[in-house]
Design a protein around this motif. Sequence first.
Motif, short mmCIF file in Angstrom:
data_model
loop_
_atom_site.label_atom_id
_atom_site.label_comp_id
_atom_site.label_asym_id
_atom_site.label_seq_id
_atom_site.Cartn_x
_atom_site.Cartn_y
_atom_site.Cartn_z
N SER A 203 33.77 91.91 44.61
CA SER A 203 32.97 91.47 45.28
C SER A 203 32.30 90.10 46.31
N HIS A 204 31.38 89.74 45.65
CA HIS A 204 31.51 87.97 46.36
C HIS A 204 32.12 87.09 45.06
N GLY A 205 31.87 87.49 44.24
CA GLY A 205 31.98 86.89 42.75
C GLY A 205 31.16 85.78 42.29
N ARG A 206 29.91 85.95 43.13
CA ARG A 206 28.82 84.47 43.03
C ARG A 206 28.08 85.04 41.40
N GLN A 207 28.31 86.48 40.90
CA GLN A 207 26.95 86.59 39.93
C GLN A 207 27.56 85.40 38.27
#
Lengths: 315, 315
Positions: A203-207
Motif C-alpha cells: 500500500s502507500h505505506g503511510r499508515q
Amino acid sequence: MSQRATSPETAGRVLVTGGTGFIGRHVLVPLLDAGYEVHLITRNEPVVPAEVTVHRADLLVPGAGERVVESVRPSHLLHMAWFVAPGQVWNSFENLRWVEASLELLRGFARVDGRRVVLAGTCSEYDPRDEPCRERGTPTEPDTVYGASKDALRRMAELVAREAGFSLAWARIFLAFGPHEHPARLVAFVTRNLLLGQPAPCSHGRQVRDFLHTPEIAGALVTLLGSGVTGVVNVASGRTVTIGHIVRHIGNRLERSELIRFGEVIPPAHEPPVLTADVERLRGEVGWRPSRTLEEGLDATIAWWKAQLTVRSPG
Amino acid sequence: MSQRATSPETAGRVLVTGGTGFIGRHVLVPLLDAGYEVHLITRNEPVVPAEVTVHRADLLVPGAGERVVESVRPSHLLHMAWFVAPGQVWNSFENLRWVEASLELLRGFARVDGRRVVLAGTCSEYDPRDEPCRERGTPTEPDTVYGASKDALRRMAELVAREAGFSLAWARIFLAFGPHEHPARLVAFVTRNLLLGQPAPCSHGRQVRDFLHTPEIAGALVTLLGSGVTGVVNVASGRTVTIGHIVRHIGNRLERSELIRFGEVIPPAHEPPVLTADVERLRGEVGWRPSRTLEEGLDATIAWWKAQLTVRSPG
C-alpha cells in the motif's frame, strides 16, 4: 532432571492455549524459566520442551476445554488460542465459536478456583480515532466481527473474574511480526518476496503503527501473568513507525529496495491511518519494556526467513 | 381449519425461542394473527395454539439450536430464551451459556439466509446514571454478568447481522409484570401476599421505573419484528412511576394496604434509584404504544392471581 520445572514451590500451574501459535510458541520457555508448571492444550502435535505437559484437545469441541481444566486444575490460565486466518479473520463467524470456547474455559476455571488469568485481546477493539489508544479512555468501537468478539469476551470476562474472585488481565496486543508468520502478512510477505527476487506490491505505506517482535510480546504476556495488574493492558513497544519505514528497512537490509512497489495495494477499508498505543500501564505498572529495538527484531526475522528459504531451496 | 396459519402468502416463517416464558408466552397468538408461520423451540411440553409447530430441543445442548434452524429454515427469528431465575440471574455464569447458545442460533440463521431477527435485551445493559436511557447516547456499562452478557451478545450480533446481510433489532426491555410471574418478583410478591393475608415487606419504594404488562411487551416485540427498524429499541411504556405507586395501587385494589411494609427490605446494591426509558424510537419509528394503562395491566394481573389462588385453595 531440569532444575526449572517440578519444584514443589512453583510459581503456579499454568494452563496455556494457543501455545503453538505465532505469538504463543514463544511463551513456553519463559513460563518454565519463571518457575511455572506448564500445561498446554493443543489440537496439534507440538514440538515443545520436555517439561511441558501436553493435553491434546480441540477447544472448539463443546466440553473439551472444560474437561482439560477440570483435570489440570490450573492456578493460572494464559489463553491465546483464536481463529487467525489472514484476511478471513476480520469478519468470519469462526470468531463467535472462539468466544463460545473462551467462555467455557472461563466457567471451568472459575469452578476449579483458579487465581489468575491473562487473555489475549487486540488493538482492533479500539476506536482508533483516539490516538494513542489508552486503556482507560479510548472507547472500544470495533468495526469487525473479530474486534467485536474480542471486545465482547473482555466485557464478560471482567464480570466473571469479579464474581468468581480471580484476577484477570486483558492484554490488548498491537501489531506483531516474527518467525513463522503467515506469508500473506506484511513483514513475512515483503521479506519472502525480496528473498525470492520477486516484486513486493505494498500500500502507500503511510499508515502509522506500533509493531513488536513476537518473542517480545510473549515475554510481555509472561511478565503480565506474574504481575498483579488487572484490567486492560496495551501490549506494544511504545514506538510508532510508518509501515513504509518497516518495508524500507527490509529492502535496505536485503539490498533489494527496487522490488518494493508502494501504492500498488489498496488498504482494506477497516484499516485506520493511525493505530498506536499508550504503554504507560505496561511500563509503569507491569514493569516491562522491549529488550530489543524494532530493527533488531526485523533483522532476526529476516535471518529466520533466510534460513527457511535456504534449507528449502533445491540448491 | 384456521384462517390464519397456512396461507402461502405468510408474513414469513418465524422461529421463536422463549415462547413459553414470562414474556414470550404472549407472542404466539399475535404472531399467528400477523400472518406468520410460527415455529417454537422449547424444552418444555408447551400448551400452545394448534397452528404452532413445536420443536423439542434444549438450546443449551451444543448443536441443538443449529439443527432446528437448519430444519426449519426460518425467515424470521424472535429469540427471547434466557436464564431468568430471580436473584440468581444477575451474576450466574448460566448467562454465559446463553450467550454461547445465542451465538450458535445466529450462526445457523446466517447460514440459512434468514432475513430478520429480533433479540431480547435488557435495560440492565445501560449505565442508568444517564436518564432517561436513550438508545443512541446512553453508554452501556453493565455492572452484572447478566447485563454484560446481553450487552456483549448485542455487540457481536450487530456485526454478524451486517456481515450476513440480515436485518436485526435489539429490544431493550424495561421492567415487566403480568401473569405467571415468579412469586419472588415485585408485583407477584405483593399481590400474592396481600391476597393470602400476609405482610408484604418492601424496600423504601422511591425507586423510579418504567413498568409494562407482559402482553404489551409481547405486542411491541411482534410489531418490532414486522417493522424494518434496526439497532437498539427501548421497549417500555414511556411513563415513569415509583415502585411505591405500584405497591400502593395493589394495596388499594385489594383493600389491604395495611399489610404493606415499606422500608423493611434493603434494595440490592446494583439497583439504580432511577431507571427510565426514552421511547421515541418505539413510538415514532416502530409505531407502537401501549393499548392499556399501567393500572389496567395491574388490575388484570391482580385478577389473574385471584383466580390462581381461588382455584388452588382448599375451600
